[in-house]
Design an enzyme around this catalytic site. Structure first.
Site, PDB file in Angstrom:
ATOM      1  N   ASP A 249     -24.268   8.192  78.602  1.00 16.06           N
ATOM      2  CA  ASP A 249     -25.230   8.874  77.753  1.00 16.06           C
ATOM      3  C   ASP A 249     -25.331  10.361  78.083  1.00 16.06           C
ATOM      4  O   ASP A 249     -25.667  11.174  77.214  1.00 16.06           O
ATOM      5  CB  ASP A 249     -26.605   8.211  77.889  1.00 16.06           C
ATOM      6  CG  ASP A 249     -26.693   6.917  77.091  1.00 16.06           C
ATOM      7  OD1 ASP A 249     -25.705   6.570  76.415  1.00 16.06           O
ATOM      8  OD2 ASP A 249     -27.737   6.256  77.146  1.00 16.06           O
TER       9      ASP A 249
ATOM     10  N   CYS B 248     -25.009   1.336  84.682  1.00 22.25           N
ATOM     11  CA  CYS B 248     -25.601   2.457  83.954  1.00 22.25           C
ATOM     12  C   CYS B 248     -26.374   2.065  82.698  1.00 22.25           C
ATOM     13  O   CYS B 248     -26.598   0.904  82.420  1.00 22.25           O
ATOM     14  CB  CYS B 248     -24.524   3.493  83.670  1.00 22.25           C
ATOM     15  SG  CYS B 248     -24.165   4.506  85.129  1.00 22.25           S
ATOM     16  N   ASP B 249     -26.721   3.106  81.923  1.00 17.66           N
ATOM     17  CA  ASP B 249     -27.773   3.042  80.915  1.00 17.66           C
ATOM     18  C   ASP B 249     -27.625   1.934  79.880  1.00 17.66           C
ATOM     19  O   ASP B 249     -28.620   1.355  79.451  1.00 17.66           O
ATOM     20  CB  ASP B 249     -27.855   4.377  80.167  1.00 17.66           C
ATOM     21  CG  ASP B 249     -28.378   5.509  81.026  1.00 17.66           C
ATOM     22  OD1 ASP B 249     -28.177   5.458  82.248  1.00 17.66           O
ATOM     23  OD2 ASP B 249     -28.964   6.454  80.475  1.00 17.66           O
ATOM     24  N   LYS B 250     -26.424   1.673  79.414  1.00 23.42           N
ATOM     25  CA  LYS B 250     -26.239   0.658  78.388  1.00 23.42           C
ATOM     26  C   LYS B 250     -25.460  -0.543  78.904  1.00 23.42           C
ATOM     27  O   LYS B 250     -25.729  -1.677  78.526  1.00 23.42           O
ATOM     28  CB  LYS B 250     -25.519   1.253  77.165  1.00 23.42           C
ATOM     29  CG  LYS B 250     -26.276   2.385  76.510  1.00 23.42           C
ATOM     30  CD  LYS B 250     -27.661   1.955  76.076  1.00 23.42           C
ATOM     31  CE  LYS B 250     -28.474   3.119  75.546  1.00 23.42           C
ATOM     32  NZ  LYS B 250     -28.651   4.207  76.497  1.00 23.42           N
TER      33      LYS B 250
ATOM     34  N   CYS C  78     -26.804   7.969  88.214  1.00 21.89           N
ATOM     35  CA  CYS C  78     -27.408   9.262  88.557  1.00 21.89           C
ATOM     36  C   CYS C  78     -28.529   9.116  89.579  1.00 21.89           C
ATOM     37  O   CYS C  78     -29.119   8.051  89.739  1.00 21.89           O
ATOM     38  CB  CYS C  78     -27.922   9.931  87.291  1.00 21.89           C
ATOM     39  SG  CYS C  78     -26.615  10.388  86.134  1.00 21.89           S
TER      40      CYS C  78
ATOM     41  N   GLU D 160     -30.648   9.278  72.064  1.00 22.66           N
ATOM     42  CA  GLU D 160     -31.418   9.978  73.091  1.00 22.66           C
ATOM     43  C   GLU D 160     -31.370  11.468  72.796  1.00 22.66           C
ATOM     44  O   GLU D 160     -30.350  11.984  72.328  1.00 22.66           O
ATOM     45  CB  GLU D 160     -30.814   9.750  74.477  1.00 22.66           C
ATOM     46  CG  GLU D 160     -31.174   8.448  75.113  1.00 22.66           C
ATOM     47  CD  GLU D 160     -30.705   8.378  76.556  1.00 22.66           C
ATOM     48  OE1 GLU D 160     -30.976   7.368  77.184  1.00 22.66           O
ATOM     49  OE2 GLU D 160     -30.069   9.330  77.048  1.00 22.66           O
TER      50      GLU D 160
ATOM     51  N   SER E 173     -33.963  10.001  77.298  1.00 22.40           N
ATOM     52  CA  SER E 173     -33.363   9.595  78.561  1.00 22.40           C
ATOM     53  C   SER E 173     -34.476   9.262  79.540  1.00 22.40           C
ATOM     54  O   SER E 173     -35.574   9.823  79.484  1.00 22.40           O
ATOM     55  CB  SER E 173     -32.510  10.738  79.119  1.00 22.40           C
ATOM     56  OG  SER E 173     -32.207  10.523  80.475  1.00 22.40           O
TER      57      SER E 173
END
Length: 661
Positions: free
Chosen positions: A128, A170-172, A241, A522, A548
């Site tokens: 992302d 991670c995010d997804k 991150c 996002e 985010s």
């Protein structure tokens, strides 16, 4: 380093000709030696696929004598191609999936050592951060559902697997993995979070560094400094991150659900303690299978409630309102409502000082060393906020696990290491409620309603800059609307120094960016720019998009209904006066139209004016919105929409198709 070859230097012969040695083509081979462990009963009774699977296993080089072992599937979001020494042969999309092949290898080797037959399959994931402000973001949230489907199909396509170990970061990719594992009701499943990257010893974190463009545009950062900071933001090559964004929050929530081993979220990538987690997770999976404990026994309504509680205590990403709701749906459980989230956040104190919520903004590796999820749970247990009867993938209930953690040598040693290496008191990273209150930590999220958000919205109220919050803990703002239907135009107005620029006091209204308009992108490049510009805290943002997990400031997202679904946010005009009220103590809020230009009126009159107004003539989906995402948006829209987790409710979809027919 050799100079790159220019495309113009490549001749036709370079492309079509080969070294003659490669033309020595072999036309047959003897195949593996040995015999399949077949019985007459297998040949008479078993499907042909079971027998041919053994042939395939032998063909890939596994010792035929060991093909009767119980099979376990390892799934991951691995990306890129690494040489054995870690050198990149082909880059991945992000550090989060760059190293997790090492976790897969460690887990597979442990399964083999335990007498099992490991299988591995992969479905990689996007970044992302890489797609912020690009058309790649139009695929981001839709990817989650797609990947969950692929993972489920991969699991079902290995019919004889005894259990599944999922590795993601991670995010997804991580929410997709959790959704897939959650739907495997009758299988034992274990989640292995891919961990976090380290912060640089001299530089900015991966969230802050994403604002270098806006800071440079306003003369707040030099070109040389921007180049240096951008190069070194990732202190180590693997892991999610360093902030408590969606990636890290998903790791926390996965552990809080009981799907991961205790003290697994936020482990630093690439280190021995990280691969040790993979090996122990493989052991846990084999143990679950032997004891007959399946995912249905782990994922319960109480487990979801525990995860919501831990989310609130950490101050996690608002994206988990979507993802945890989707996990509950996949598990066949009741989906949390806005009222459920509000209730949890009112009862649960925030206890963790971590990027981006402050006050000191510790990186996630410090949260891990301070004790991570089980340490937070110890405090929540003392407040009687957890259901300790929930079963976890360790095979034990939560209560005994927390008893173990409290007296464990692991806890004591890692907390001491945080003191010794970083000079940080772990009790200043993860606090008890009294200390957290004294340090000014406020609860995580508020769900404003009002004439612009009749279905609700969300703001990470704990991350509003304290200097713009009143002494009573209430953020109040009335400002003129600056309406944008494209993120590109919005960021250009922030970077501009001309007459079209966004100015302190403005309320940016970014619409047509919800699921139907832009796949619910996002807009972190917007929020990060405002966060790190000296005047940005004087600007608020309203949007039907999402943020985010590292976003901060007076940013209200998930506004429903979205503009393209007929929501009143799609009727706002430039110059409208918008009133925003967010009470960070009571977790109450509102966003309302209260005037235009010099004219002022109340929220009720604003609602009447909005009802009488036609939609803006420029409302339209993004012209680059892919057909795949349009299909996703339509399916999730009839399945409960944003507040239903953006899931596919098959019964609702079939019913809608029947009505349409």
């Amino acid at each position: 380093m050799s100079s790159p070859v220019k495309s113009a230097e490549l001749s036709f012969a370079d492309i079509v000709e080969s070294d003659r040695a490669v033309w020595e083509v072999q036309t047959a081979a003897p195949g593996p030696e040995g015999r399949l462990p077949l019985t007459a009963e297998m040949l008479l009774e078993r499907p042909s696929g079971d027998i041919f699977g053994l042939t395939q296993n032998a063909g890939m080089g596994w010792d035929p004598r060991e093909l009767g072992r119980p099979g376990f599937l390892l799934l991951s979001t691995q990306g890129g191609i690494r040489a054995p020494d870690g050198r990149p042969v082909a880059l991945g999309y992000h550090t989060g999936h760059w190293e997790i092949g090492l976790l897969m290898q460690a887990a597979a080797e442990e399964l083999a050592r335990l007498g099992c037959l490991p299988f591995a399959a992969f479905c990689s994931d996007p970044c992302d951060g890489r797609t912020q402000g690009t058309t790649g973001m139009l695929d981001s949230l839709a990817y989650r559902n797609d990947a969950a489907q692929v993972f489920r199909r991969l699991i079902r396509s290995l019919p004889n697997r005894r259990g599944v170990l999922g590795v993601a970061t991670c995010d997804k990719g991580l929410p997709a993995m959790i959704m897939a594992l959650s739907s495997m009701h009758e299988l034992p499943c274990v989640l292995v979070p891919g961990g976090v990257t380290l912060p640089p010893t001299n530089g900015e974190d991966a969230g802050t560094v994403q604002s270098i463009g806006a800071r440079f545009a306003h003369g707040e950062l030099s070109l040389d400094r921007a180049a240096e900071l951008g190069c070194r933001a990732c202190g180590s090559p693997g892991g999610g991150c360093q902030f408590l964004g969606t990636a890290a929050t998903s790791q926390v929530v996965g552990e809080a659900l009981g799907l991961s081993l205790a003290h697994s979220a936020l482990v630093p990538s690439g280190q021995p303690i990280w691969t040790d987690l993979a090996r122990r997770s493989a052991r846990a999976l084999v143990s679950l299978e032997g004891r007959g404990i399946t995912t249905r026994q782990i994922l319960t309504d109480a487990a979801v409630r525990n995860a919501m509680t831990v989310h609130a205590a950490f101050g996690g990403s608002t994206n988990l309102l979507l993802h945890l709701t989707a996990v509950a749906h996949a598990a066949g459980l009741r989906r949390p409502t806005v009222e459920d989230w509000t209730d949890v956040n009112r009862r649960v104190p925030r206890l963790v000082d971590v990027l981006p919520n402050g006050p000191r903004n510790h990186p996630t590796v410090r949260v891990f060393l301070a004790g991570g999820v089980p340490e937070v749970m110890l405090h929540l247990r003392r407040q009687r906020l957890l259901d300790e009867r929930c079963v976890t993938v360790s095979g034990e209930r939560l209560g005994p696990i927390l008893d173990w953690w409290e007296r464990s040598e692991r806890r004591r040693t890692l907390r001491d290491r945080l003191r010794a290496v970083d000079g940080v008191d772990p009790d200043e990273v993860i606090m008890d409620p009294e200390r957290a209150h004294h340090r000014g930590l406020t609860s995580t999220v508020t769900f404003p309603r009002g004439n612009l958000a009749p279905e609700g919205s969300v703001i990470k109220s704990t991350a509003i800059d304290p200097s713009v919050v009143g002494p009573d803990g209430v953020y109040r703002k009335v400002g003129p609307a600056r309406v944008f239907t494209r993120e590109r135009a919005a960021i250009a107005a922030i970077k501009s120094q001309g007459p079209s620029r966004v100015q302190p006091g403005d309320v940016m209204v970014l619409i047509c960016r919800g699921p139907l308009g832009a796949g619910m992108e996002e807009i972190y490049q917007i929020t990060s720019a405002l966060k790190h510009l000296s005047w940005g805290k004087q600007v608020a943002v309203l949007t039907d998009a999402r943020f985010s997990g590292v976003s901060t400031g007076a940013c209200v997202g998930h506004i429903g209904p979205e503009a393209l679904a007929g929501g009143p946010i799609g009727k706002v005009l430039d110059g409208d006066l918008i009133q925003i009220v967010v009470d960070r103590n009571r977790l109450e809020g509102s966003i309302d139209l209260v005037g235009h230009g010099e004219l002022r009126f109340g929220p009720e009159e604003g609602a009447r004016i909005l009802a009488a107004r036609p939609p803006r003539p420029d409302l339209a989906a993004d012209p680059d919105l892919p057909a795949d995402t349009r299909l996703w948006a339509a399916l999730q829209h009839v399945s409960g929409g944003t507040w239903g987790g953006c899931v596919y409710d098959v019964d609702a979809i079939v019913a809608a198709l029947g009505r349409a027919g």
